[in-house]
Design an enzyme around this catalytic site. Structure first.
Site, PDB file in Angstrom:
ATOM      1  N   HIS A 181      77.262  12.133  51.053  1.00  0.00           N
ATOM      2  CA  HIS A 181      75.801  11.940  51.093  1.00  0.00           C
ATOM      3  C   HIS A 181      75.263  12.384  52.460  1.00  0.00           C
ATOM      4  O   HIS A 181      74.241  13.051  52.545  1.00  0.00           O
ATOM      5  CB  HIS A 181      75.439  10.459  50.915  1.00  0.00           C
ATOM      6  CG  HIS A 181      75.760   9.885  49.567  1.00  0.00           C
ATOM      7  ND1 HIS A 181      76.513   8.753  49.403  1.00  0.00           N
ATOM      8  CD2 HIS A 181      75.404  10.265  48.325  1.00  0.00           C
ATOM      9  CE1 HIS A 181      76.611   8.466  48.123  1.00  0.00           C
ATOM     10  NE2 HIS A 181      75.956   9.366  47.439  1.00  0.00           N
ATOM     11  N   LYS A 189      72.184  -2.247  36.566  1.00  0.00           N
ATOM     12  CA  LYS A 189      73.478  -1.708  36.998  1.00  0.00           C
ATOM     13  C   LYS A 189      74.083  -2.630  38.049  1.00  0.00           C
ATOM     14  O   LYS A 189      73.430  -2.950  39.037  1.00  0.00           O
ATOM     15  CB  LYS A 189      73.223  -0.322  37.603  1.00  0.00           C
ATOM     16  CG  LYS A 189      74.446   0.552  37.740  1.00  0.00           C
ATOM     17  CD  LYS A 189      74.005   1.976  38.028  1.00  0.00           C
ATOM     18  CE  LYS A 189      75.054   2.773  38.763  1.00  0.00           C
ATOM     19  NZ  LYS A 189      74.573   4.102  39.152  1.00  0.00           N
ATOM     20  N   ARG A 233      78.494  18.316  42.978  1.00  0.00           N
ATOM     21  CA  ARG A 233      79.881  18.367  43.414  1.00  0.00           C
ATOM     22  C   ARG A 233      80.725  19.281  42.542  1.00  0.00           C
ATOM     23  O   ARG A 233      81.339  20.211  42.992  1.00  0.00           O
ATOM     24  CB  ARG A 233      80.490  16.952  43.408  1.00  0.00           C
ATOM     25  CG  ARG A 233      80.020  16.115  44.555  1.00  0.00           C
ATOM     26  CD  ARG A 233      80.259  14.665  44.328  1.00  0.00           C
ATOM     27  NE  ARG A 233      79.376  14.172  43.286  1.00  0.00           N
ATOM     28  CZ  ARG A 233      79.234  12.905  42.958  1.00  0.00           C
ATOM     29  NH1 ARG A 233      79.962  11.999  43.557  1.00  0.00           N
ATOM     30  NH2 ARG A 233      78.386  12.533  42.030  1.00  0.00           N
ATOM     31  N   SER A 283      81.116   7.468  45.732  1.00  0.00           N
ATOM     32  CA  SER A 283      81.080   6.069  46.170  1.00  0.00           C
ATOM     33  C   SER A 283      82.090   5.245  45.372  1.00  0.00           C
ATOM     34  O   SER A 283      82.760   4.367  45.917  1.00  0.00           O
ATOM     35  CB  SER A 283      79.687   5.482  45.962  1.00  0.00           C
ATOM     36  OG  SER A 283      78.752   6.195  46.702  1.00  0.00           O
TER      37      SER A 283
HETATM   38  P1  ADP Z   1      73.754   8.302  41.456  1.00  0.00           P
HETATM   39  O1  ADP Z   1      74.077   6.877  41.317  1.00  0.00           O
HETATM   40  O2  ADP Z   1      72.381   8.730  41.062  1.00  0.00           O
HETATM   41  O3  ADP Z   1      74.830   9.248  40.953  1.00  0.00           O
HETATM   42  P2  ADP Z   1      74.732   8.601  44.119  1.00  0.00           P
HETATM   43  O4  ADP Z   1      74.312   7.663  45.170  1.00  0.00           O
HETATM   44  O5  ADP Z   1      76.141   8.536  43.687  1.00  0.00           O
HETATM   45  O6  ADP Z   1      73.676   8.510  42.988  1.00  0.00           O
HETATM   46  O7  ADP Z   1      74.438  10.068  44.607  1.00  0.00           O
HETATM   47  C1  ADP Z   1      73.166  10.514  44.944  1.00  0.00           C
HETATM   48  C2  ADP Z   1      73.183  12.014  45.000  1.00  0.00           C
HETATM   49  O8  ADP Z   1      74.148  12.428  45.958  1.00  0.00           O
HETATM   50  C3  ADP Z   1      73.572  12.686  43.693  1.00  0.00           C
HETATM   51  O9  ADP Z   1      72.840  13.891  43.560  1.00  0.00           O
HETATM   52  C4  ADP Z   1      75.031  13.002  43.875  1.00  0.00           C
HETATM   53  O10 ADP Z   1      75.427  14.131  43.128  1.00  0.00           O
HETATM   54  C5  ADP Z   1      75.059  13.301  45.362  1.00  0.00           C
HETATM   55  N1  ADP Z   1      76.384  13.085  45.923  1.00  0.00           N
HETATM   56  C6  ADP Z   1      77.187  12.001  45.775  1.00  0.00           C
HETATM   57  N2  ADP Z   1      78.355  12.174  46.426  1.00  0.00           N
HETATM   58  C7  ADP Z   1      78.290  13.406  46.988  1.00  0.00           C
HETATM   59  C8  ADP Z   1      79.216  14.211  47.746  1.00  0.00           C
HETATM   60  N3  ADP Z   1      80.436  13.772  48.031  1.00  0.00           N
HETATM   61  N4  ADP Z   1      78.815  15.427  48.161  1.00  0.00           N
HETATM   62  C9  ADP Z   1      77.591  15.885  47.821  1.00  0.00           C
HETATM   63  N5  ADP Z   1      76.690  15.204  47.081  1.00  0.00           N
HETATM   64  C10 ADP Z   1      77.031  13.994  46.663  1.00  0.00           C
END
Ligand code: ADP
Length: 162
Positions: free
Chosen positions: A17, A41, A90, A128
């Site tokens: 992120h 959730k 990703r 995450s």
């Molecule tokens: P959600 O619960 O909507 O999937 P996340 O918090 O997991 O949200 O992720 C928010 C955004 O960040 C999403 O667009 C996700 O694809 C992106 N994201 C999550 N992890 C990574 C990563 N390792 N590298 C790049 N983008 C990421």
């Protein structure tokens, strides 16, 4: 003034992120990290904890702010006068969901465009949920999350699984 929002659960924020935030923040005047409080959730960290961790990570980034919301992303964009939604991609597996979401969002608010940033190859496997899974089994997550997140994960998992 060009404003973008970067929505997600951030449960918790990871280096993946942060890489997206770092690569995007200079493209816009303002970037809001929007943490979704999805009441349906179950999350590992509370909304306050997730906010605090994001705040800690962005404290040296003057044009990056964090907001918490339970509203639709397009409505948050409208409220913050943002014309761009940032999403990270990703792997191919992210594509289908993101295509669906961006299509919906465009119908709901045609003034907002979704911009996709390809994950750095060092983070394309990182999520995450995988970080939380590793911590559950006492694994080392220091390569995947900032120090403050690592500490919070260890503390919380001790409380959770004791
Ligand atoms: P959600 O619960 O909507 O999937 P996340 O918090 O997991 O949200 O992720 C928010 C955004 O960040 C999403 O667009 C996700 O694809 C992106 N994201 C999550 N992890 C990574 C990563 N390792 N590298 C790049 N983008 C990421």
């Amino acid at each position: 003034m060009l404003t973008a929002i970067y929505p997600g659960s951030f449960d918790p924020i990871t280096n993946g992120h942060l890489d997206i935030i770092n690569r995007t923040r200079n493209l816009y005047d303002e970037l809001y990290v929007v943490i979704n409080e999805n009441l349906n959730k179950k999350t590992f960290f509370t909304i306050e904890e997730r906010k605090r961790l994001v705040e800690e990570c962005i404290k040296d980034m003057p044009n990056v702010k964090v907001v918490v919301t339970s509203a639709l992303t397009v409505d948050v964009a409208r409220e913050l006068k943002a014309s761009v939604i940032i999403r990270g991609l990703r792997m191919v597996s992210d594509f289908e969901y993101e295509l669906q979401m961006s299509s919906f969002n465009r119908i709901l608010n045609k003034d907002v465009e979704t911009v996709f940033i390809m994950a750095d190859h060092n983070y394309s496997f990182l999520s995450s949920s995988s970080v939380k899974e590793i911590v559950k089994f006492n694994g080392d997550v220091s390569k995947f999350v900032p120090k403050c997140v690592e500490e919070a994960l260890i503390k919380k998992s001790k409380e959770e699984f004791k």
